[in-house]
Design a protein around this motif. Structure first.
Motif, PDB file in Angstrom:
ATOM      1  N   PHE C 102       0.746  -1.180   0.056  1.00  0.00           N
ATOM      2  CA  PHE C 102      -0.045  -0.060  -0.010  1.00  0.00           C
ATOM      3  C   PHE C 102       1.032   1.156   0.156  1.00  0.00           C
ATOM      4  CE2 PHE C 102      -2.859  -3.037   2.402  1.00  0.00           C
ATOM      5  CZ  PHE C 102      -3.399  -3.394   1.342  1.00  0.00           C
ATOM      6  N   ARG C 103       0.859   2.026  -1.135  1.00  0.00           N
ATOM      7  CA  ARG C 103       1.736   3.063  -1.199  1.00  0.00           C
ATOM      8  C   ARG C 103       1.178   4.073  -0.186  1.00  0.00           C
ATOM      9  NH1 ARG C 103       1.118   4.538  -7.229  1.00  0.00           N
ATOM     10  NH2 ARG C 103      -0.884   3.411  -6.711  1.00  0.00           N
ATOM     11  N   PRO C 104       1.866   4.767   0.619  1.00  0.00           N
ATOM     12  CA  PRO C 104       1.454   6.004   1.290  1.00  0.00           C
ATOM     13  C   PRO C 104       0.698   7.231   0.765  1.00  0.00           C
ATOM     14  CG  PRO C 104       3.881   5.351   2.164  1.00  0.00           C
ATOM     15  CD  PRO C 104       3.460   4.573   0.845  1.00  0.00           C
ATOM     16  N   SER C 105      -0.466   7.534   1.176  1.00  0.00           N
ATOM     17  CA  SER C 105      -1.298   8.468   0.804  1.00  0.00           C
ATOM     18  C   SER C 105      -1.753   8.256  -0.443  1.00  0.00           C
ATOM     19  CB  SER C 105      -0.510   9.999   1.109  1.00  0.00           C
ATOM     20  OG  SER C 105      -0.639  10.370   2.411  1.00  0.00           O
ATOM     21  N   TYR C 109      -4.871   1.347  -0.366  1.00  0.00           N
ATOM     22  CA  TYR C 109      -5.550   0.559   0.737  1.00  0.00           C
ATOM     23  C   TYR C 109      -6.895   0.666   0.569  1.00  0.00           C
ATOM     24  CZ  TYR C 109      -6.997  -0.241   5.540  1.00  0.00           C
ATOM     25  OH  TYR C 109      -7.453  -0.638   6.846  1.00  0.00           O
ATOM     26  N   GLN C 309      10.479   4.477   1.293  1.00  0.00           N
ATOM     27  CA  GLN C 309       9.406   4.923   2.090  1.00  0.00           C
ATOM     28  C   GLN C 309       8.823   3.603   2.971  1.00  0.00           C
ATOM     29  OE1 GLN C 309       6.331   7.966   1.296  1.00  0.00           O
ATOM     30  NE2 GLN C 309       6.598   7.295  -0.827  1.00  0.00           N
ATOM     31  N   LYS C 310       8.494   3.617   4.209  1.00  0.00           N
ATOM     32  CA  LYS C 310       8.057   2.505   4.711  1.00  0.00           C
ATOM     33  C   LYS C 310       6.574   2.356   4.587  1.00  0.00           C
ATOM     34  CE  LYS C 310      11.351   2.363   8.599  1.00  0.00           C
ATOM     35  NZ  LYS C 310      12.161   1.345   7.657  1.00  0.00           N
ATOM     36  N   THR C 311       6.146   1.157   4.522  1.00  0.00           N
ATOM     37  CA  THR C 311       4.784   0.898   4.545  1.00  0.00           C
ATOM     38  C   THR C 311       4.405  -0.560   5.102  1.00  0.00           C
ATOM     39  OG1 THR C 311       2.671   1.063   3.252  1.00  0.00           O
ATOM     40  CG2 THR C 311       4.485   0.027   2.037  1.00  0.00           C
ATOM     41  N   ILE C 312       3.057  -0.919   4.575  1.00  0.00           N
ATOM     42  CA  ILE C 312       2.519  -2.354   5.185  1.00  0.00           C
ATOM     43  C   ILE C 312       2.239  -3.048   3.828  1.00  0.00           C
ATOM     44  CG2 ILE C 312       0.440  -3.192   6.309  1.00  0.00           C
ATOM     45  CD1 ILE C 312       2.631  -2.111   8.335  1.00  0.00           C
ATOM     46  N   ALA C 313       2.336  -4.311   3.538  1.00  0.00           N
ATOM     47  CA  ALA C 313       1.791  -4.956   2.697  1.00  0.00           C
ATOM     48  C   ALA C 313       0.454  -5.400   2.708  1.00  0.00           C
ATOM     49  CB  ALA C 313       2.902  -6.280   2.535  1.00  0.00           C
ATOM     50  N   GLY C 316       0.208  -7.692   5.844  1.00  0.00           N
ATOM     51  CA  GLY C 316       0.070  -6.942   7.208  1.00  0.00           C
ATOM     52  C   GLY C 316       1.599  -6.569   7.661  1.00  0.00           C
TER      53      GLY C 316
ATOM     54  N   ASN D 263       3.036  12.860   3.632  1.00  0.00           N
ATOM     55  CA  ASN D 263       2.538  11.479   3.391  1.00  0.00           C
ATOM     56  C   ASN D 263       2.165  10.787   4.681  1.00  0.00           C
ATOM     57  OD1 ASN D 263       2.458  11.358   0.579  1.00  0.00           O
ATOM     58  ND2 ASN D 263       4.445  10.071   0.536  1.00  0.00           N
ATOM     59  N   ASP D 264       1.046  10.136   4.731  1.00  0.00           N
ATOM     60  CA  ASP D 264       0.803   9.310   6.137  1.00  0.00           C
ATOM     61  C   ASP D 264       1.289   7.851   5.854  1.00  0.00           C
ATOM     62  OD1 ASP D 264      -0.751  11.367   7.452  1.00  0.00           O
ATOM     63  OD2 ASP D 264      -2.459  10.875   5.941  1.00  0.00           O
ATOM     64  N   VAL D 265       2.110   7.422   6.750  1.00  0.00           N
ATOM     65  CA  VAL D 265       2.801   6.275   6.579  1.00  0.00           C
ATOM     66  C   VAL D 265       1.688   5.032   7.174  1.00  0.00           C
ATOM     67  CG1 VAL D 265       4.774   4.623   7.235  1.00  0.00           C
ATOM     68  CG2 VAL D 265       5.053   6.919   6.300  1.00  0.00           C
ATOM     69  N   PHE D 266       1.717   3.826   6.543  1.00  0.00           N
ATOM     70  CA  PHE D 266       0.923   2.698   6.921  1.00  0.00           C
ATOM     71  C   PHE D 266       1.628   2.155   7.909  1.00  0.00           C
ATOM     72  CE2 PHE D 266      -1.211   3.399   3.029  1.00  0.00           C
ATOM     73  CZ  PHE D 266      -2.668   3.312   3.406  1.00  0.00           C
ATOM     74  N   MET D 268       0.870  -1.259  11.353  1.00  0.00           N
ATOM     75  CA  MET D 268      -0.072  -1.887  12.175  1.00  0.00           C
ATOM     76  C   MET D 268      -0.292  -1.662  13.567  1.00  0.00           C
ATOM     77  SD  MET D 268      -1.001  -4.552   9.954  1.00  0.00           S
ATOM     78  CE  MET D 268      -1.598  -5.739  11.029  1.00  0.00           C
ATOM     79  N   ILE D 273      -4.570  -2.442  10.103  1.00  0.00           N
ATOM     80  CA  ILE D 273      -3.708  -1.431   9.323  1.00  0.00           C
ATOM     81  C   ILE D 273      -4.276  -0.031   9.763  1.00  0.00           C
ATOM     82  CG2 ILE D 273      -3.107  -0.555   7.060  1.00  0.00           C
ATOM     83  CD1 ILE D 273      -3.226  -3.614   6.201  1.00  0.00           C
ATOM     84  N   SER D 280      -4.305  12.908   5.906  1.00  0.00           N
ATOM     85  CA  SER D 280      -5.328  12.848   4.744  1.00  0.00           C
ATOM     86  C   SER D 280      -6.625  13.009   5.200  1.00  0.00           C
ATOM     87  CB  SER D 280      -5.264  11.302   4.245  1.00  0.00           C
ATOM     88  OG  SER D 280      -3.653  11.147   3.633  1.00  0.00           O
ATOM     89  N   GLN D 284      -8.608   8.614   1.358  1.00  0.00           N
ATOM     90  CA  GLN D 284      -7.335   8.693   0.280  1.00  0.00           C
ATOM     91  C   GLN D 284      -8.258   8.186  -1.121  1.00  0.00           C
ATOM     92  OE1 GLN D 284      -4.996   6.174   2.828  1.00  0.00           O
ATOM     93  NE2 GLN D 284      -3.605   7.769   3.260  1.00  0.00           N
TER      94      GLN D 284
END
Lengths: 364, 364, 364, 364
Positions: C102-105, C109, C309-313, C316, D263-266, D268, D273, D280, D284
């Protein structure tokens, strides 16, 4: 979705239950500056009232309407016009027996399936009483149509098996305004009345056919594909309780005609293009051509009988329905006002839509 | 206004002219996750194609559809699904003679009145070719309906004066899939074919009647007042070119029945509430009751004749129309696919709408 | 519901995905007889194209549009106008990494939550590429508006922290047509360009503010209650990706003004009623008053960064997103064409609606 | 067109003029089986009432609502719900002077231009009194939202130049229910009150800013393209009289932020999530992501001043407007109820729409 709103530009929204406090309509999209009086609306409501002849419901509703918004100093302001019609003679108790029984060919069962429960008092919103609000809203549509010279008249063409056999052009249609059964053929009307009385004694009911004729409809109304003039009229008419069929012009008879028998040939008359015959009922390709727009509507017999009927209770148990309430033997004469109302709403909506069909009409 | 869009939640918008580059449809409101392949759409388009039997138009269209949006890895994404169907066999020149003449019972005159001028090539948008886009869009509606077990089948009940005389329940309706005339009665079909050939030789055309039967429609579809299931079906059907009448259940015949003859009595069968008869055609108070929904549609004969006809030119002058173009003698068999398409669009739209009729269905 | 259609009388429906075969728009409700050429639409599309200055996406799209319906011999026919714009430079593979992240912003998602899965190729339908179809449709709205003398011009008022400080009336707005950043203030533009280059090197992105000015809007457009002109413009503008704020006239500044400071006094000028100031931005009570209609739009910075960038797959799991694809550092200059497009669609729709506000306009 | 109806599936239609007989609303699309009492609606109406603190209008309206349809035995039936609120304290004569004068920054002039004349009594339909009907209809939307755990709270963030400076998360928002100015910051409220009193003595008026926070909004609400959740909220909010700006999340401030800052980082959190920040504003790509949805609304100062103002009469003559009528110095505190109402209508409509986003949700 929006199941209580009809029309796009000229649009009515109705509300109220048969045995609730009042019936009402909001008309949105009426252009400003139209002269409107309660009297004009009242006249239309009076045409929808039960007859005193004994074959109509004994429910006595004065149907006095009140305009509560959108009209100022006798003219529409462009704001939504709300018209209220109080219910006077509601009798909830008459219907308590029906709470858990499904009356045959009524909406009791389907409302329960759709909504989980229902307002069982006299059919709630499925009652034909709901149409009083449509007639009130359509009275304003008729005022607009009048400015364009359009007139609409619906008459009783058949009750039970007794049918008028001549085309509408051979009757003096304005006779319906003085006719108990809204029938322009005096001898046939007499036959119909006798038949209704006989059926009433049997505790049974009747259906019939209404023909509706719209004259001086300007050419160009209706959209080419989905919102054809005939399609929108049919949608309006089939939204009337108990309607089972609609046909335009030659209708079902056209199915067995040959093209050479059915085609309407264009001719010049008084320097105007007309058609020699009008089997198309004034609509070609979904768009009015300036000839009379006319159609016939089949009404099934009234479902509420004054005799015992078998049915099922919500519990699933087989039960009897005993006659109760106050009902019409035949709604066809009263329904002429409702058929006219729906036709007026559609024509008025399309009249407004058609203002924008060509750049030439917009750039003035 | 929005005259090229049909439906509220499941909604199609069609575009394209008979002799333009392509026909197309955008389907909006298809829930995500539906398996869709071009093949499934193609099958429906093929059913609408002209027959090779010689009574249909000689125009040869492969009608190969292409899905250009809204489907990803074989599933709907929730985005609008656009399907394009190129026109291959357009022949603009065939129609140049018609530029300034109004063909009898066609939309030429009314288009000119409404829009000031018209795309005269084969009727432009008033051509029945436009329905190819509807059939493509409705193929997706059918896929959704299939998930609910709903099936729709339309058959030729009458061509000219040759009519099937038994109720639909006495035919094996699936026979239509192998029938040239989409008629489940083999001997009648043979009669019809001979009649069509004879009329073709005369240069004349025929109309007819289609009956459409929708089975396993869940109870609860349709809105109580304006957006009744029958009203919306009628609007869809009357939007088909050349339709002149629609009737549900007993239809026009119900007008001469008594209430005691017409009412459908509720009974229990296999622990389910049903009606003993189905004169209501599966709809009561505008809402489906779980029984078969069925209706009949009257088609007038095709307006384009292979004989000379008199008419008027836009100049007002009396002129002759000489036969030209490639046309069907009778569109009824091909129109079964279109009738099914419109019924599918309405049922699918109402299926979605009905998801929100009760709080209990929403709060899961 | 109908989430891909915008407008009531003048209505566009868009379709197509960023990396699908094509983008498209159907314009319904265009009055017949409007002169339309592909060139005019192409001009608008060209204004939306990425700049060659290096701060825009490297994706190369010729954006050649084709009108495939609704226009005949150079004029609108009243039929729906479909315009197709093929995607030429789609590269599905660039995006395969993003399938499960999920790309941020971004909308990755939320699309997954709403639809269960998504077309991950370049954002599918959430991509700003979707707006090419709007611009094409709005080009036709602009042609109609031009007939009424209405003109619309949007310009870059701010990029990052670099902002124009004078009111629009003190600029020669037509300079934007030759400006890389669509900015009428040459020195500021130079500053902006340098800032953009610097930010690009950092792998970061920028937002900004656009002001849009509509002149010669006739008085009377907009509806009094829900469909106010400002409300409909705001709905259109907020439907553009990355818009975070809209303000008319004094906007948020008006919150700290006193009534005596904010009121626009009516005066006579050249025998016409005008207002001395125009803090109302040409709209009073939701209806245009004949003065300039203007508003400002805040765009957040582009979400796709050229840095990790950090994110979540979707599993999870915490993961990294690595820069990929071809993206703008700042979309504001290109977005001026989109802001104009949405404003044009709303004004054109209201221009048509307003044809029916008074009986006097209808009865000609 | 349909300018008095808001919403698609959950839809309100309002009617009534400020100094007419009553205000009313029809709610269509409320699912059956929702428990509804007049008390619940009354509570919302009471929050919109003028304060007794002396800075609000002296008009005394009890605002007693009556449900006249659609509710039976305490539950919604699926039929349209009409709620009427009689006007008690209308005083037509106060406004007779205004008949021919255009009040600065009011809708007098634009109504005249649009409709040809106007109901001048207290602004007729342009009066903020119209919003009482919206609040009544939205009370039902709130009852539905409550079933999903959604709550909406709007508070006064700024009046004139006095502004709260902390983010909403640092306030106890429920304090607004006991606050005269609907402000959760006691010391600031005191300052605001003093400022209002001072401005009142000057005969002048104030504007301000409201922030509205919607919590527990399920992920998935909003449509990807035109009917984005933020776009529909903005349309609803801009339909409130005197609103000049709307911004979500960082709003106009985002224009000068860099992508890496915005940017809003995802992440857990509790196996769910979420986003680490919420710049945002919970939306989104136009669709809610499960975080708080929040936005700010700028209100211009009230246009009616208690001091003489210059203006123009309909004759074109320069005239003075003398203070008359009963008006608020600042509407912001009362408007919190209206902002909440519009937010509730949009969220409820999208909650219903979202029932059909996936096949999986439909096939149960």
């Amino acid at each position: 979705m929006a199941g209580n709103t009809f029309g796009d530009l000229f649009r009515i929204t109705t509300f109220g239950e048969s045995h609730g406090k009042l019936m009402g309509v909001v008309v949105d999209g009426c252009p400003a500056g139209l002269h409107i009086s309660s009297n004009q609306i009242q006249q239309e409501l009076d045409r929808r009232k039960p007859s005193s002849e004994g074959f109509s419901t004994a429910r006595k509703e004065s149907d006095i309407c009140e305009i509560v918004s959108g009209v100022f100093e006798g003219k529409s302001t462009g704001a939504p016009i709300c018209i209220l019609i109080p219910n006077k003679d509601q009798r909830e108790k008459d219907y308590s027996e029906l709470k858990d029984k499904f009356r045959p060919s009524h909406a009791d069962y389907t409302y329960n399936k759709k909504f989980g429960f229902r307002d069982h008092r006299g059919g709630g919103r499925s009652s034909a009483r709901e149409t009083v609000a449509r007639v009130a809203g359509a009275a304003i549509a008729k005022l607009i149509l009048k400015q364009f010279g359009v007139s609409i008249i619906a008459y009783t063409k058949q009750i039970g098996e007794i049918a008028l056999d001549k085309p509408y052009s051979e009757y003096e249609l304005s006779l319906v305004y003085e006719s108990v059964l809204k029938c322009p053929d005096k001898p046939k009307e007499e036959e119909m009345l006798q038949h209704i009385r006989k059926i009433k004694e049997e505790g049974d009911t009747l259906g019939g056919i209404i023909e509706c004729v719209c004259t001086s409809v300007p050419a160009g109304l209706g959209e080419p594909v989905f919102s054809k003039l005939n399609a929108d009229i049919a949608a309006g008419i089939f939204s009337i309780q108990t309607v089972k069929g609609v046909e335009f012009g030659e209708g079902f008879k056209s199915a067995s005609m040959k093209g050479s028998e059915h085609n309407d040939v264009f001719i010049m008359e008084d320097s105007k293009i007309k058609t020699e015959t009008n089997r198309s009922a004034g609509i070609q390709g979904g768009i009015s051509n300036g000839m009379d727009v006319f159609f016939r509507v089949a009404f099934k017999p009234v479902s509420t009988l004054m005799m015992d009927q078998k049915t099922i209770a919500s519990s699933g148990e087989a039960v009897d329905i005993n006659p109760r309430g106050r009902h019409d033997v035949c709604v066809v004469p009263r329904a002429t006002a409702i058929v006219e109302a729906m036709a007026a709403l559609v024509l008025c909506d399309h009249l407004l839509k058609n203002q924008m069909s060509k750049m030439d009409s917009i750039i003035k």
